[in-house]
Write an enzyme that holds these catalytic residues in place. Structure first.
Site, PDB file in Angstrom:
ATOM      1  N   GLY A 283       0.837  -1.243   0.135  1.00  0.00           N
ATOM      2  CA  GLY A 283      -0.087  -0.168  -0.043  1.00  0.00           C
ATOM      3  C   GLY A 283       0.995   1.229   0.022  1.00  0.00           C
ATOM      4  O   GLY A 283       1.091   1.833  -0.933  1.00  0.00           O
ATOM      5  N   CYS A 350      -9.412  22.292  17.036  1.00  0.00           N
ATOM      6  CA  CYS A 350      -9.691  22.655  18.320  1.00  0.00           C
ATOM      7  C   CYS A 350      -9.027  21.794  19.340  1.00  0.00           C
ATOM      8  O   CYS A 350      -9.717  21.227  20.235  1.00  0.00           O
ATOM      9  CB  CYS A 350     -10.848  23.045  18.822  1.00  0.00           C
ATOM     10  SG  CYS A 350     -11.021  23.639  20.514  1.00  0.00           S
ATOM     11  N   TYR A 379      -2.489   6.671   3.541  1.00  0.00           N
ATOM     12  CA  TYR A 379      -3.012   6.993   4.957  1.00  0.00           C
ATOM     13  C   TYR A 379      -3.097   8.540   5.181  1.00  0.00           C
ATOM     14  O   TYR A 379      -3.174   9.098   6.048  1.00  0.00           O
ATOM     15  CB  TYR A 379      -2.471   6.200   6.127  1.00  0.00           C
ATOM     16  CG  TYR A 379      -1.967   4.778   5.648  1.00  0.00           C
ATOM     17  CD1 TYR A 379      -3.255   4.014   5.659  1.00  0.00           C
ATOM     18  CD2 TYR A 379      -0.825   4.467   5.038  1.00  0.00           C
ATOM     19  CE1 TYR A 379      -2.981   2.616   5.382  1.00  0.00           C
ATOM     20  CE2 TYR A 379      -0.818   2.986   4.816  1.00  0.00           C
ATOM     21  CZ  TYR A 379      -1.790   2.063   5.024  1.00  0.00           C
ATOM     22  OH  TYR A 379      -1.515   0.836   4.622  1.00  0.00           O
TER      23      TYR A 379
HETATM   24  C1  LIG Z   1      -2.542  -2.275   5.598  1.00  0.00           C
HETATM   25  C2  LIG Z   1      -2.468  -3.753   4.861  1.00  0.00           C
HETATM   26  C3  LIG Z   1      -1.646  -3.618   3.814  1.00  0.00           C
HETATM   27  C4  LIG Z   1      -0.775  -2.499   3.212  1.00  0.00           C
HETATM   28  O1  LIG Z   1       0.193  -2.242   4.184  1.00  0.00           O
HETATM   29  P1  LIG Z   1       1.305  -1.023   3.672  1.00  0.00           P
HETATM   30  O2  LIG Z   1       1.992  -0.842   5.009  1.00  0.00           O
HETATM   31  O3  LIG Z   1       0.546  -0.085   3.197  1.00  0.00           O
HETATM   32  O4  LIG Z   1       2.049  -1.891   2.572  1.00  0.00           O
HETATM   33  C5  LIG Z   1      -1.520  -4.874   3.302  1.00  0.00           C
HETATM   34  N1  LIG Z   1      -2.247  -6.043   3.787  1.00  0.00           N
HETATM   35  C6  LIG Z   1      -3.251  -5.941   4.613  1.00  0.00           C
HETATM   36  C7  LIG Z   1      -3.898  -7.102   5.333  1.00  0.00           C
HETATM   37  C8  LIG Z   1      -3.361  -4.684   5.430  1.00  0.00           C
HETATM   38  O5  LIG Z   1      -3.976  -4.733   6.404  1.00  0.00           O
END
Ligand SMILES: *Cc1c(COP(=O)(O)O)cnc(C)c1O
Length: 427
Positions: A283, A350, A379
């Site tokens: 991700g 705030c 994120y």
């Molecule tokens: C959040 C998540 C990812 C991605 O993680 P990154 O650190 O953004 O690469 C992949 N697989 C699962 C199951 C996740 O919960």
């Protein structure tokens, strides 16, 4: 500026993203503003394809659910790791094929299961208990769901405790020693077909050793499943590769990850006589550095600290408040001036904790200046909220010198969406 960021350059004292001046972007589209470099996003995906030519890569949609970015991921051949019916609709709309979607989650409702079964996507099953519910629902619908089991490999990743997910104590997954039995149970149940194993050990991991350890543990578990008569067609090692947020903490590349993990995966597959499809779920390392967040300085205040109060708070970028994260900050219109002063950058919310960046050396700032928060693509918008009556920001996609709004800025009417005042409260 630091690191290999081909899409960010300094020209005539201004920060540019691709061929677009960030100060002009802020003038034209307002602030706060998320801006993504299309070429950087595509390059990041291609780096994974080069490092892991035989693996399927499922983009973790929770990192960034913007439809245009998902469409680019689909064009570049990515699948998707999803956690809700909402994310399922988004990725199908973006054109990601159902065969490359894994529906994850430790707390799925019967309706979530139904949606995933009817959409024909694979699911990652988080517990023995979930297995029984899911099989019942699939059998009632007259379907057979392909499932992977989310395994808790008990690997300690050196990261922030809120994003370490593979520890024994984490809420995710089935303890390693229970996996073979659970797999066997699934083989006996109508409505489900177990096809593999899944893990995810955490996020923002800056060392490849935990990935190697996780891969080895997954192969041990695969052997125990095979010993119980199960066949493993897919092994999903999750995401979690970190990125370089701070000038002093370099991150491994997808190629480094491949050097750590592939020799273990490939040799253990050979030893065990299996040839499962490898899956990864990046991700952050796909999207984080493709995107910056632009925000305008409203007030520069000398108090016990020098505060630069900007128009984005943790409603726009939650990571600093949630995880004490560092985002590198540049003064977009004074980018080549000396760092003459120390500022703590705070938002308009705030709450005392609404601090985006602590004690940073920056050029002299004044009201109206634009600050760029780097590496805001993961994120960032996906965690933005309307807290404190703040409409959520716009998103712009840059390609060369072209700029397009891919998500409009919300306005006050967005705060009213779905609400009503009851007639009896009108008197
Ligand atoms: C959040 C998540 C990812 C991605 O993680 P990154 O650190 O953004 O690469 C992949 N697989 C699962 C199951 C996740 O919960």
């Amino acid at each position: 500026m630091f690191g290999p960021k081909s899409h960010l350059t300094l020209r005539h004292n201004h920060l540019f993203i691709e061929d677009v001046d960030c100060v002009s972007l802020a003038e034209q589209h307002g602030t706060p503003l998320y801006v993504t470099s299309e070429s950087r996003l595509r390059e990041n995906i291609r780096a994974y394809h080069r490092a892991f030519p035989d693996a399927e890569k499922y983009f973790a949609v929770k990192a960034n659910g913007s439809l245009s970015l998902l469409r680019i991921a689909a064009q570049e051949g990515m699948g998707a790791d999803i956690f809700s019916p909402g994310e399922l609709s988004l990725v199908r709309m973006a054109g990601i094929p159902r065969d490359k979607i894994l529906y994850n989650g430790n707390s799925k409702s019967e309706m979530d299961h139904e949606m995933a079964i009817l959409a024909g996507v694979r699911m990652s099953v988080d517990s023995r208990e979930e297995l029984e519910f899911l099989a019942g629902t699939a059998a009632r619908l007259g379907r057979e769901a392909e499932i992977l089991f989310r395994v808790n490999p008990d690997v300690s990743a050196q990261t922030h405790p809120k994003i370490a997910t593979g520890l024994r104590s984490s809420k995710f997954g089935i303890p390693a020693e229970q996996v073979a039995d659970t797999y066997k149970r699934a083989m006996d149940l109508d409505g489900v077909r177990p096809v593999g194993l899944h893990c995810h050990i955490g996020s923002q991991i800056l060392d490849t050793a935990p990935f190697a350890e996780g891969a080895a543990k997954m192969m041990d578990i695969a052997a125990s499943v095979a010993g119980a008569g199960g066949s493993i067609e897919r092994i999903d090692l999750g995401g979690g590769l970190g990125i370089q947020y701070h000038p002093d903490s370099p991150a491994p590349t997808p190629a480094d990850l491949a050097s750590a993990v592939l020799p273990i995966f490939e040799s253990r597959c050979r030893d065990q006589g299996i040839s499962p499809q490898l899956i990864l779920e990046p991700g952050r390392s796909i999207v984080a550095d493709s995107t910056i967040m632009l925000t305008k300085v409203n007030v520069v205040k000398k108090a016990h600290l020098n505060f630069a109060a900007v128009d984005a708070g943790f409603n726009v970028l939650a990571r600093p408040m949630l995880y004490d994260s560092y985002h590198h900050v540049l003064a977009a219109g004074h980018a080549e001036e000396p760092e003459a002063e120390t500022y703590t950058v705070v938002g308009p919310i705030c709450e005392t904790g609404d601090i985006l960046a602590k004690e940073r050396r920056l050029p002299l700032l004044q009201r109206g200046d634009i600050l760029a928060f780097l590496d805001a693509g993961a994120y960032g918008f996906s965690m933005a909220s309307q807290y404190n009556g703040q409409p959520r920001p716009a998103e712009v996609l840059v390609a060369g010198s072209s700029t397009d709004v891919i998500r409009s800025r919300e306005d006050a009417s967005s705060l009213l969406a779905g609400q009503r005042i009851l007639p009896r409260l009108m008197f």
